[in-house]
Design a protein around this motif. Structure first.
Motif, PDB file in Angstrom:
ATOM      1  N   ALA A 135     -37.127  19.186   1.301  1.00  0.00           N
ATOM      2  CA  ALA A 135     -37.470  20.601   1.238  1.00  0.00           C
ATOM      3  C   ALA A 135     -37.145  21.299   2.565  1.00  0.00           C
ATOM      4  O   ALA A 135     -36.648  22.430   2.574  1.00  0.00           O
ATOM      5  N   ALA A 136     -37.406  20.609   3.668  1.00  0.00           N
ATOM      6  CA  ALA A 136     -37.156  21.232   4.974  1.00  0.00           C
ATOM      7  C   ALA A 136     -35.663  21.483   5.175  1.00  0.00           C
ATOM      8  O   ALA A 136     -35.269  22.549   5.654  1.00  0.00           O
ATOM      9  N   LEU A 137     -34.847  20.516   4.794  1.00  0.00           N
ATOM     10  CA  LEU A 137     -33.398  20.689   4.918  1.00  0.00           C
ATOM     11  C   LEU A 137     -32.930  21.878   4.092  1.00  0.00           C
ATOM     12  O   LEU A 137     -32.170  22.731   4.543  1.00  0.00           O
TER      13      LEU A 137
ATOM     14  N   ARG B 126     -41.053  23.141  16.870  1.00  0.00           N
ATOM     15  CA  ARG B 126     -39.674  22.688  16.943  1.00  0.00           C
ATOM     16  C   ARG B 126     -39.589  21.198  16.612  1.00  0.00           C
ATOM     17  O   ARG B 126     -38.752  20.769  15.820  1.00  0.00           O
ATOM     18  N   ILE B 127     -40.507  20.427  17.195  1.00  0.00           N
ATOM     19  CA  ILE B 127     -40.452  18.988  16.936  1.00  0.00           C
ATOM     20  C   ILE B 127     -40.721  18.691  15.461  1.00  0.00           C
ATOM     21  O   ILE B 127     -40.113  17.804  14.870  1.00  0.00           O
ATOM     22  N   TRP B 128     -41.596  19.466  14.847  1.00  0.00           N
ATOM     23  CA  TRP B 128     -41.814  19.293  13.403  1.00  0.00           C
ATOM     24  C   TRP B 128     -40.512  19.471  12.629  1.00  0.00           C
ATOM     25  O   TRP B 128     -40.171  18.701  11.758  1.00  0.00           O
ATOM     26  N   LEU B 129     -39.787  20.536  13.005  1.00  0.00           N
ATOM     27  CA  LEU B 129     -38.522  20.796  12.324  1.00  0.00           C
ATOM     28  C   LEU B 129     -37.548  19.645  12.574  1.00  0.00           C
ATOM     29  O   LEU B 129     -36.909  19.140  11.649  1.00  0.00           O
ATOM     30  N   TYR B 130     -37.471  19.206  13.823  1.00  0.00           N
ATOM     31  CA  TYR B 130     -36.519  18.151  14.170  1.00  0.00           C
ATOM     32  C   TYR B 130     -36.869  16.841  13.477  1.00  0.00           C
ATOM     33  O   TYR B 130     -35.996  16.137  12.993  1.00  0.00           O
TER      34      TYR B 130
ATOM     35  N   SER C 234     -35.477  12.371  11.780  1.00  0.00           N
ATOM     36  CA  SER C 234     -36.219  11.110  11.620  1.00  0.00           C
ATOM     37  C   SER C 234     -36.600  10.871  10.167  1.00  0.00           C
ATOM     38  O   SER C 234     -36.370   9.800   9.613  1.00  0.00           O
ATOM     39  N   TYR C 235     -37.221  11.884   9.576  1.00  0.00           N
ATOM     40  CA  TYR C 235     -37.730  11.699   8.226  1.00  0.00           C
ATOM     41  C   TYR C 235     -36.588  11.514   7.239  1.00  0.00           C
ATOM     42  O   TYR C 235     -36.698  10.737   6.290  1.00  0.00           O
TER      43      TYR C 235
ATOM     44  N   LEU D 228     -34.031  31.002  17.072  1.00  0.00           N
ATOM     45  CA  LEU D 228     -34.875  31.022  18.265  1.00  0.00           C
ATOM     46  C   LEU D 228     -35.418  29.635  18.582  1.00  0.00           C
ATOM     47  O   LEU D 228     -35.408  29.184  19.726  1.00  0.00           O
ATOM     48  N   ILE D 229     -35.870  28.963  17.534  1.00  0.00           N
ATOM     49  CA  ILE D 229     -36.515  27.672  17.789  1.00  0.00           C
ATOM     50  C   ILE D 229     -35.490  26.638  18.235  1.00  0.00           C
ATOM     51  O   ILE D 229     -35.804  25.677  18.922  1.00  0.00           O
TER      52      ILE D 229
END
Ligand SMILES: *[C@@H]1O[C@H](CO)[C@@H](O)[C@H](O)[C@H]1NC(C)=O
Ligand SMILES: CC(=O)N[C@H]1CO[C@H](CO)[C@@H](O)[C@@H]1O
Length: 735
Positions: free
Chosen positions: A529-531, A589-593, A598-599, A694-695
């Motif tokens: 979903a994030a992608l 940002r780390i959540w997004l990354y 990783s996920y 921005l992020i």
């Protein structure tokens, strides 16, 4: 005193403001339902343009909503704990149980011996009767350097422990202590301090010199007979069991400089043979459980990672307040302390302190029956770790003495015990299955904790103001992402395993806890979903197609409300947990990354493994040391790319796609379209794209602006530019 009232050893309090939170969560839930309704209602008919994109968005939003629902398990019912150590001392000072402390290390380069012995010394110096305390170091590298360091530490301990007790030193890791006093000179203890510091520095020099040249001075070999055990050593994956009782607490001659007893100290490198699986840390822990049962057999086991020193000398007593409580103690299997870190910068570029998990989420799990076991900073009952089921009838008894009835001399015992740490010992036994830590999962700790809870036990989360254990956080982006890949992959495997919190745990633990576990087990599945959300809407922006409701439409409101209130809430939560605003931004940002690298890899690997396409995933240890230049950048909070990793390619490509889309939009605006129309029809999409750009700012810097060694490697820059441009071009011209 004639006071018959039951005075508990610990107290549990509900979090304040729970009702308010529930109302708020309810309003978000309504917003989410409206978003779903919008998607379903406006779904393009079959054959119409954009039907599949729309279905994709609906799927992503269904997933986000569902996952948000799971995260409520961490917030719905939080509790906080407090202990009464004075009552414990009053009632039980002479009946305290034996405590065995396991420290695990696996690589003398990644985990330098000095760091390891600082951890060992910090737990040896616990404020606890030394004859009831035993410390075991498991060295999975079987390194004679680590052994040498530990034997040096066993001598230094004779000075260090009395020094700590005399001046009530805190923290009791020598390195951390000397660091903390360097600027505040206290004259009273100055002389003794100078002496002990000199001893420490000399020891440090000897150990670091040995590490530098990679071997030990000849006379050291002769000094300690333990080194002869390396005579048959061929490599770290092929050697006999090496076991050495460096200090035998039962030996009347083992005394510190003041003539007081010393805690037992044991070195163990279990046997390794190439043809036997060694089961990583779980295998090491199980060997320690068996060996310690014959040496000290403490009823409480604490395990800490070798980088995690004890920052509070009375933490053992805190843990015992839970186990020994007369009313509730008998149902508690383990007491988990949070994982905290000593090496955190102000705004936590990599969000490594996991603030929200330790300050919020675990309190929520605790409200539903107890936190996960996270593999470090955790006190267990020995017998539950060995598989004892919970039963209401069993009395909560603690043996006073740590009985080794047999009057055996330490070295005769050593030879006998080596067999317990041999490879073949576990063949045809329940070890790794019904007994000890479970095998076959990259997060052996979580699955072990879950199975203990499924046997009816509760666990406790204890998160005092002053942190009990401080570890070393990852200091580069690659380390962070690799660590999260392992965690999310392991957790996802648990979901698919026979111990799945979704079905195996059904009826065995509370529903809230089940959901709480699932939340972590589904980390990896967030990637899809994030992608989708971080690529597709931006690409459609480039094409000028709107995917969200118009500003003037009433459907706009739920989108805006959910987005704003979720962000605002997470900011508030982060600040409440002690973070900064910039820290929160970095955390986002780390959540997004994590989700897009990783996920994603964890998800793909797990699915491949389930389909039988892939061999065992390697257990990657995250480095605990980095070179000075990298450290300097870490201190200045400059993101470290440096290495070449497929994860970076994914991140850079996504960031560039968004940049190109934003640039394309600006071009369109400049050339023809009216801003008003874009504002009216595509505000949400534009905001999403701008936020993503921005992020990703540090990434663009790493790609284009920086010159130092920590910038993005050129190969990745080129690859991601080509990828991003081709995606955008294909998408613009393909109809
Ligand atoms: C660690 O312990 C010291 C006292 O020894 C205390 O001042 C400090 O705040 C503790 N660190 C954390 C992170 O709690
Ligand atoms: C930011 C920070 O605290 N960095 C420190 C981490 O620890 C190393 C030593 O282990 C120091 O050199 C850094 O300054």
């Amino acid at each position: 005193m004639g006071d018959d009232r039951y005075r508990p050893l610990f107290e549990t309090k509900r979090a304040k403001g729970t009702a308010l939170y529930r109302v708020f969560a309810g309003s978000i839930f309504i917003g989410i339902c409206l978003i779903w309704a919008f998607r379903v209602k406006h779904l393009p008919r079959e054959g119409e343009d954009g039907r599949w994109v729309w279905i994709g968005l609906l799927a992503a939003e269904l997933w986000f909503g569902f996952y948000w629902f799971l995260t409520q398990a961490h917030r719905w019912n939080q509790v906080y704990r407090r202990t009464f150590k004075d009552r414990l001392s009053q009632r039980y000072e002479n009946e305290l149980p034996g405590v065995d402390i396991f420290v695990c290390t696996a690589d003398p380069v990644i985990e330098p011996p000095m760091m390891v012995i600082n951890t060992v010394l910090s737990v040896m110096a616990y404020d606890y009767p030394p004859e009831k305390l035993s410390v075991y170091l498991s060295d999975d590298a079987g390194s004679h350097l680590t052994f040498y360091a530990l034997s040096e530490a066993s001598q230094f301990a004779k000075h260090w422990i009395p020094f700590c007790k005399k001046f009530n030193v805190e923290p009791r890791s020598p390195a951390a202590f000397f660091d903390s006093i360097s600027n505040s000179q206290d004259s009273k203890q100055a002389k003794e301090l100078a002496i002990i510091k000199k001893l420490y520095e000399d020891m440090k020099d000897r150990i670091e010199n040995a590490a530098k040249i990679g071997r030990l001075p000849e006379e050291v070999h002769l000094r300690h007979k333990g080194f002869s055990q390396w005579d048959s050593y061929s490599s770290r994956n092929d050697h006999n069991t090496i076991l050495q009782i460096l200090i035998d607490g039962k030996d009347p001659n083992a005394k510190d400089m003041e003539g007081c007893a010393l805690p037992t100290l044991v070195y163990l490198a279990r046997e390794k043979r190439p043809k036997y699986p060694h089961n990583f840390k779980a295998g090491a822990m199980n060997a320690l459980i068996r060996v310690s049962s014959e040496i000290s057999n403490g009823q409480i086991i604490l395990n800490v990672d070798c980088d995690m020193y004890a920052n509070n000398s009375v933490a053992v007593r805190d843990a015992l307040c839970f186990f020994m409580d007369e009313k509730k103690g008998h149902e508690i299997a383990y007491v988990q302390f949070p994982q905290n870190f000593g090496n955190i910068t102000k705004n936590e570029l990599y969000s490594s302190s996991m603030r929200v998990i330790s300050q919020v989420e675990f309190h929520g799990l605790d409200g539903y029956g107890g936190p996960l076991y996270v593999g470090t900073g955790c006190f267990h009952r020995r017998d539950t770790l060995c598989g004892r089921k919970f039963s209401r009838e069993t009395k909560n008894e603690f043996r006073i003495a740590t009985d080794r009835e047999r009057e055996e001399k330490a070295h005769a015992l050593e030879d006998k015990l080596k067999v317990l740490a041999n490879c073949a010992y576990e063949e045809n036994t329940e070890w790794g299955n019904e007994m000890g830590l479970k095998y076959g999962c990259p997060v052996e700790d979580v699955i072990t904790g879950l199975s203990i809870q499924c046997q009816g036990w509760k666990s406790v989360y204890f998160n005092p103001e002053r942190k009990a254990f401080l570890g070393v956080a990852p200091t580069t982006l690659a380390q962070t992402l690799v660590q999260h890949k392992r965690w999310s992959e392991g957790d996802f495997q648990i979901l698919l395993s026979k111990y799945s919190p979704a079905w195996y745990a059904n009826g065995k633990i509370s529903l809230g806890l089940q959901l709480g576990y699932c939340c972590y087990c589904l980390w990896a599945s967030n990637c899809l979903a994030a992608l989708y959300y971080s690529i597709i809407p931006s690409l459609y922006l480039l094409r000028g197609i709107s995917l969200f409701p118009e500003c003037s439409s009433p459907w706009f409101l739920p989108f805006a409300f959910v987005a704003i209130s979720k962000l605002a809430y997470s900011l508030a939560e982060f600040l409440w947990s002690g973070g900064t605003v910039l820290g929160w931004w970095n955390d986002q940002r780390i959540w997004l990354y994590k989700r897009t690298s990783s996920y994603l890899l964890a998800f793909i690997d797990t699915i491949a493994k389930t389909l039988g396409l892939n061999s065992d995933s390697a257990f990657v240890i995250t480095t605990k040391v980095s070179d000075q230049e990298v450290y300097n950048r870490y201190g200045k909070e400059i993101m470290e790319f440096g290495a070449s990793s497929p994860m970076f390619t994914a991140l850079a490509t996504i960031a560039l796609i968004n940049l190109v889309c934003l640039a394309g939009l600006m071009k369109n605006v400049a050339m023809e379209e009216s801003i008003a129309r874009i504002y009216e029809t595509m505000l949400l999409q534009v905001v999403l794209c701008v936020m993503l750009v921005l992020i990703n700012w540090p990434l663009y810097q790493g790609l284009f602006l920086r010159k130092d060694n920590g910038k993005m490697p050129n190969s990745i820059a080129i690859k991601s530019i080509v990828l991003a441009l081709s995606v955008c071009t294909c998408f613009t011209f393909w109809t």
